[in-house]
Design a protein around this motif. Structure first.
Motif, PDB file in Angstrom:
ATOM      1  N   CYS A  56      -5.036 -24.251 -11.604  1.00 42.91           N
ATOM      2  CA  CYS A  56      -5.981 -23.811 -12.628  1.00 42.91           C
ATOM      3  C   CYS A  56      -7.373 -24.315 -12.245  1.00 42.91           C
ATOM      4  N   GLU A  57      -8.368 -23.424 -12.324  1.00 40.18           N
ATOM      5  CA  GLU A  57      -9.745 -23.796 -12.004  1.00 40.18           C
ATOM      6  C   GLU A  57     -10.700 -23.080 -12.953  1.00 40.18           C
ATOM      7  N   ALA A  58     -11.858 -23.679 -13.168  1.00 42.73           N
ATOM      8  CA  ALA A  58     -12.914 -23.017 -13.937  1.00 42.73           C
ATOM      9  C   ALA A  58     -13.728 -22.177 -12.954  1.00 42.73           C
ATOM     10  N   GLN A  59     -14.096 -20.989 -13.371  1.00 42.85           N
ATOM     11  CA  GLN A  59     -14.837 -20.087 -12.490  1.00 42.85           C
ATOM     12  C   GLN A  59     -16.033 -19.507 -13.224  1.00 42.85           C
ATOM     13  N   ARG A  60     -17.172 -19.515 -12.559  1.00 45.97           N
ATOM     14  CA  ARG A  60     -18.383 -18.861 -13.052  1.00 45.97           C
ATOM     15  C   ARG A  60     -18.831 -17.871 -11.986  1.00 45.97           C
ATOM     16  N   GLU A 115     -20.546 -17.375 -18.414  1.00 51.08           N
ATOM     17  CA  GLU A 115     -19.836 -18.481 -19.039  1.00 51.08           C
ATOM     18  C   GLU A 115     -18.595 -18.780 -18.191  1.00 51.08           C
ATOM     19  N   PRO A 116     -18.153 -20.022 -18.167  1.00 49.22           N
ATOM     20  CA  PRO A 116     -16.964 -20.329 -17.356  1.00 49.22           C
ATOM     21  C   PRO A 116     -15.710 -19.740 -17.986  1.00 49.22           C
ATOM     22  N   GLU A 117     -14.742 -19.438 -17.129  1.00 47.54           N
ATOM     23  CA  GLU A 117     -13.437 -18.997 -17.594  1.00 47.54           C
ATOM     24  C   GLU A 117     -12.373 -19.750 -16.813  1.00 47.54           C
ATOM     25  N   LEU A 118     -11.236 -19.976 -17.438  1.00 43.42           N
ATOM     26  CA  LEU A 118     -10.124 -20.620 -16.748  1.00 43.42           C
ATOM     27  C   LEU A 118      -9.378 -19.567 -15.948  1.00 43.42           C
ATOM     28  N   GLN A 119      -9.205 -19.842 -14.669  1.00 40.91           N
ATOM     29  CA  GLN A 119      -8.452 -18.930 -13.819  1.00 40.91           C
ATOM     30  C   GLN A 119      -7.188 -19.630 -13.343  1.00 40.91           C
ATOM     31  N   LYS A 152     -11.194 -32.700 -14.052  1.00 40.15           N
ATOM     32  CA  LYS A 152     -12.505 -32.627 -14.707  1.00 40.15           C
ATOM     33  C   LYS A 152     -12.882 -33.963 -15.352  1.00 40.15           C
TER      34      LYS A 152
END
Length: 131
Positions: free
Chosen positions: A31-35, A51-55, A100
């Motif tokens: 799982c990573e945050a992606q912008r 905005e960031p989203e969880l991928q 994080k």
């Protein structure tokens, strides 16, 4: 009480490569945050960021060992506390939160050092202040 975040509702998760096909496929999850960046005005050289989203990304296990698994040419030690990818999506989210939290601790330590460095200049120029 655990240090893990408690979600009142499940977080919105995006699957950039879809969900694994086939029920017998063995996978590990990360799982990573992606912008994403985008152009506001190319002529004025102005850009923005989403905005960031969880991928949630899955990786097919190519080979399993007693202690871990191989995915995309990378060995993941599954008996370790800190893993690059996890057996379940829930563990992948917990791993993301732990990464994080560590990131925040590192940045807070860097900020403290910078503020201490700035304080060295205060006797020389009393008008300087840390924001």
């Amino acid at each position: 009480m655990s240090n893990h975040a408690v979600f009142l509702k499940p977080p919105k998760v995006v699957y950039p490569f879809g969900y694994p096909s086939g029920t017998n496929m063995q996978v590990l999850w990360r799982c990573e945050a992606q912008r994403y960046s985008y152009v506001i005005d190319a002529d004025a050289d102005r850009y923005g960021v989403t905005e960031p989203e969880l991928q949630m990304t899955w990786y097919a296990i190519t080979r399993r060992t007693p202690k871990g698994a191989w995915i995309s040419g990378r060995f993941v030690l599954l008996t370790a506390t800190k893993r690059w990818a996890c057996p379940t999506q829930e563990e992948a989210i917990e791993s993301f939160i732990a990464r994080k939290q560590k990131h925040i601790r590192v940045l807070m330590a860097q900020l403290k050092r910078v503020e201490e460095d700035m304080a060295l200049a205060h006797p020389l120029r009393p008008t300087l202040r840390c924001a």
